[in-house]
Design a protein around this motif. Sequence first.
Motif, PDB file in Angstrom:
ATOM      1  N   LEU A  17       0.827  -1.208   0.000  1.00  0.00           N
ATOM      2  CA  LEU A  17       0.000   0.000   0.000  1.00  0.00           C
ATOM      3  C   LEU A  17       0.856   1.251   0.000  1.00  0.00           C
ATOM      4  N   VAL A  18       0.350   2.292  -0.626  1.00  0.00           N
ATOM      5  CA  VAL A  18       0.949   3.621  -0.558  1.00  0.00           C
ATOM      6  C   VAL A  18      -0.041   4.533   0.147  1.00  0.00           C
ATOM      7  N   PHE A  19       0.402   5.194   1.195  1.00  0.00           N
ATOM      8  CA  PHE A  19      -0.429   6.145   1.927  1.00  0.00           C
ATOM      9  C   PHE A  19       0.069   7.560   1.664  1.00  0.00           C
ATOM     10  N   ARG A  20      -0.866   8.489   1.659  1.00  0.00           N
ATOM     11  CA  ARG A  20      -0.526   9.908   1.530  1.00  0.00           C
ATOM     12  C   ARG A  20      -1.344  10.694   2.549  1.00  0.00           C
ATOM     13  N   ALA A  21      -0.666  11.269   3.532  1.00  0.00           N
ATOM     14  CA  ALA A  21      -1.308  12.151   4.507  1.00  0.00           C
ATOM     15  C   ALA A  21      -0.953  13.579   4.141  1.00  0.00           C
ATOM     16  N   ALA A  22      -1.957  14.415   3.957  1.00  0.00           N
ATOM     17  CA  ALA A  22      -1.705  15.772   3.472  1.00  0.00           C
ATOM     18  C   ALA A  22      -2.632  16.758   4.158  1.00  0.00           C
ATOM     19  N   SER A  23      -2.329  18.029   3.973  1.00  0.00           N
ATOM     20  CA  SER A  23      -3.157  19.077   4.557  1.00  0.00           C
ATOM     21  C   SER A  23      -4.552  19.081   3.962  1.00  0.00           C
ATOM     22  N   ASN A  24      -4.723  18.472   2.765  1.00  0.00           N
ATOM     23  CA  ASN A  24      -6.043  18.444   2.124  1.00  0.00           C
ATOM     24  C   ASN A  24      -6.702  17.074   2.179  1.00  0.00           C
ATOM     25  N   GLY A  25      -6.189  16.159   3.017  1.00  0.00           N
ATOM     26  CA  GLY A  25      -6.850  14.878   3.164  1.00  0.00           C
ATOM     27  C   GLY A  25      -5.906  13.697   3.283  1.00  0.00           C
ATOM     28  N   PHE A  26      -6.490  12.512   3.407  1.00  0.00           N
ATOM     29  CA  PHE A  26      -5.778  11.258   3.637  1.00  0.00           C
ATOM     30  C   PHE A  26      -6.181  10.297   2.520  1.00  0.00           C
ATOM     31  N   SER A  27      -5.222   9.611   1.920  1.00  0.00           N
ATOM     32  CA  SER A  27      -5.545   8.720   0.814  1.00  0.00           C
ATOM     33  C   SER A  27      -4.659   7.480   0.839  1.00  0.00           C
ATOM     34  N   VAL A  28      -5.123   6.430   0.136  1.00  0.00           N
ATOM     35  CA  VAL A  28      -4.401   5.157   0.104  1.00  0.00           C
ATOM     36  C   VAL A  28      -4.537   4.548  -1.281  1.00  0.00           C
ATOM     37  N   PHE A  29      -3.485   3.833  -1.719  1.00  0.00           N
ATOM     38  CA  PHE A  29      -3.443   3.209  -3.035  1.00  0.00           C
ATOM     39  C   PHE A  29      -2.829   1.826  -2.878  1.00  0.00           C
ATOM     40  N   ALA A  30      -3.228   0.898  -3.728  1.00  0.00           N
ATOM     41  CA  ALA A  30      -2.695  -0.463  -3.677  1.00  0.00           C
ATOM     42  C   ALA A  30      -1.618  -0.670  -4.731  1.00  0.00           C
ATOM     43  N   LEU A  31      -0.756  -1.653  -4.475  1.00  0.00           N
ATOM     44  CA  LEU A  31       0.348  -1.979  -5.365  1.00  0.00           C
ATOM     45  C   LEU A  31       0.302  -3.459  -5.745  1.00  0.00           C
ATOM     46  N   GLN A  32       0.763  -3.775  -6.936  1.00  0.00           N
ATOM     47  CA  GLN A  32       0.920  -5.171  -7.336  1.00  0.00           C
ATOM     48  C   GLN A  32       2.211  -5.753  -6.758  1.00  0.00           C
ATOM     49  N   GLU A  33       3.269  -4.938  -6.737  1.00  0.00           N
ATOM     50  CA  GLU A  33       4.549  -5.452  -6.288  1.00  0.00           C
ATOM     51  C   GLU A  33       4.629  -5.514  -4.757  1.00  0.00           C
TER      52      GLU A  33
ATOM     53  N   ASN B 122     -15.135   2.590   2.636  1.00  0.00           N
ATOM     54  CA  ASN B 122     -14.833   3.919   3.199  1.00  0.00           C
ATOM     55  C   ASN B 122     -13.780   4.676   2.397  1.00  0.00           C
ATOM     56  N   THR B 123     -13.661   4.375   1.101  1.00  0.00           N
ATOM     57  CA  THR B 123     -12.729   5.127   0.261  1.00  0.00           C
ATOM     58  C   THR B 123     -13.468   5.689  -0.944  1.00  0.00           C
ATOM     59  N   TRP B 124     -13.032   6.858  -1.381  1.00  0.00           N
ATOM     60  CA  TRP B 124     -13.592   7.520  -2.552  1.00  0.00           C
ATOM     61  C   TRP B 124     -12.680   7.295  -3.746  1.00  0.00           C
ATOM     62  N   ASP B 125     -13.054   7.866  -4.885  1.00  0.00           N
ATOM     63  CA  ASP B 125     -12.180   7.834  -6.050  1.00  0.00           C
ATOM     64  C   ASP B 125     -10.869   8.551  -5.732  1.00  0.00           C
ATOM     65  N   LEU B 126      -9.843   8.218  -6.500  1.00  0.00           N
ATOM     66  CA  LEU B 126      -8.493   8.765  -6.315  1.00  0.00           C
ATOM     67  C   LEU B 126      -7.923   8.432  -4.944  1.00  0.00           C
ATOM     68  N   GLY B 127      -8.391   7.321  -4.371  1.00  0.00           N
ATOM     69  CA  GLY B 127      -7.812   6.824  -3.137  1.00  0.00           C
ATOM     70  C   GLY B 127      -8.169   7.575  -1.878  1.00  0.00           C
ATOM     71  N   LYS B 128      -9.039   8.558  -1.961  1.00  0.00           N
ATOM     72  CA  LYS B 128      -9.339   9.376  -0.785  1.00  0.00           C
ATOM     73  C   LYS B 128     -10.078   8.559   0.273  1.00  0.00           C
ATOM     74  N   ILE B 129      -9.653   8.716   1.505  1.00  0.00           N
ATOM     75  CA  ILE B 129     -10.210   7.961   2.627  1.00  0.00           C
ATOM     76  C   ILE B 129     -11.249   8.804   3.351  1.00  0.00           C
ATOM     77  N   CYS B 130     -12.410   8.202   3.587  1.00  0.00           N
ATOM     78  CA  CYS B 130     -13.430   8.847   4.405  1.00  0.00           C
ATOM     79  C   CYS B 130     -13.047   8.597   5.859  1.00  0.00           C
ATOM     80  N   ILE B 131     -12.518   9.607   6.520  1.00  0.00           N
ATOM     81  CA  ILE B 131     -11.986   9.421   7.868  1.00  0.00           C
ATOM     82  C   ILE B 131     -13.093   9.156   8.875  1.00  0.00           C
ATOM     83  N   GLY B 132     -14.226   9.854   8.738  1.00  0.00           N
ATOM     84  CA  GLY B 132     -15.332   9.640   9.662  1.00  0.00           C
ATOM     85  C   GLY B 132     -14.916   9.874  11.102  1.00  0.00           C
ATOM     86  N   SER B 133     -15.138   8.868  11.953  1.00  0.00           N
ATOM     87  CA  SER B 133     -14.806   8.991  13.377  1.00  0.00           C
ATOM     88  C   SER B 133     -13.423   8.449  13.707  1.00  0.00           C
ATOM     89  N   ALA B 134     -12.641   8.077  12.676  1.00  0.00           N
ATOM     90  CA  ALA B 134     -11.304   7.534  12.921  1.00  0.00           C
ATOM     91  C   ALA B 134     -10.428   8.564  13.623  1.00  0.00           C
TER      92      ALA B 134
END
Length: 241
Positions: free
Chosen positions: A119-135, A152-164
């Motif tokens: 997995l690739v994670f990206r934490a940023a000032s405009n949100g949190f996102s995750v992507f999967a890898l084959q390797e 709980n994920t949107w398009d472009l890997g964006k994570i719906c944080i909710g109550s997390a």
Amino acid sequence: MKGLDIGSDRVDELAATSAILLYGREERSAVYGTVHPVLQGKGGRATIGAGRPIERKALFECLRELAEHAAAPAEFLPETVLSVSQHAVMWWCRPAMRRVFFECPEIGRRSAVVPHPGLVFRAASNGFSVFALQEACRPTPESKLHEPPYFNTWDLGKICIGSAQVPRRVDVASIAGWESGFFESAFTHPNHGGKRVSHRNGEFAFWKEMLDGKFGEQFPKEVLVPMNLTLAELIAGKQGV
């Protein structure tokens, strides 16, 4: 994120002390500047006082101090870190067995330790996102990213944080907290958007099979849905990610 903390002081304990006004014509950059004291009045109301011309030496000293506070201090970067900028931190996780939690009518309230892809994670000032890898190894700039096979994920890997519970800071030291916020929260529903997994009976059937242990300790990479995005493009901010 780094740059918001100054020494041990909190941002909300700071107060405006001075202001710089720049003057120029529309077709030119600033050609003159003045510095003004900021006067704190009753009820926290501040006003700008009379100004004086900026001295060259004082201006350079002010800019130097601001640059020192704004720049992130040097720190050790683990090999899992892929990119660090003023606005985002990006890292990867090896394929591993991790516990997941579900709370949704179609699956029920269930939890199990299941295999996950790289997995690739990206934490940023405009949100949190995750992507999967084959390797299974550390990705390269040319690595192709895939949809996260999770609820709980949107398009472009964006994570719906909710109550997390996720960190308020975006920096290398907070990576573990961001990961915990994702993996330790319950998956409740598939979000609207594109397909997250390629399974003949859909995402609910796929996750029921995962929770039942059908795939053992190997994530079934054939269910991953490719995205038209590489790691290099993600780092560069392609498509507004």
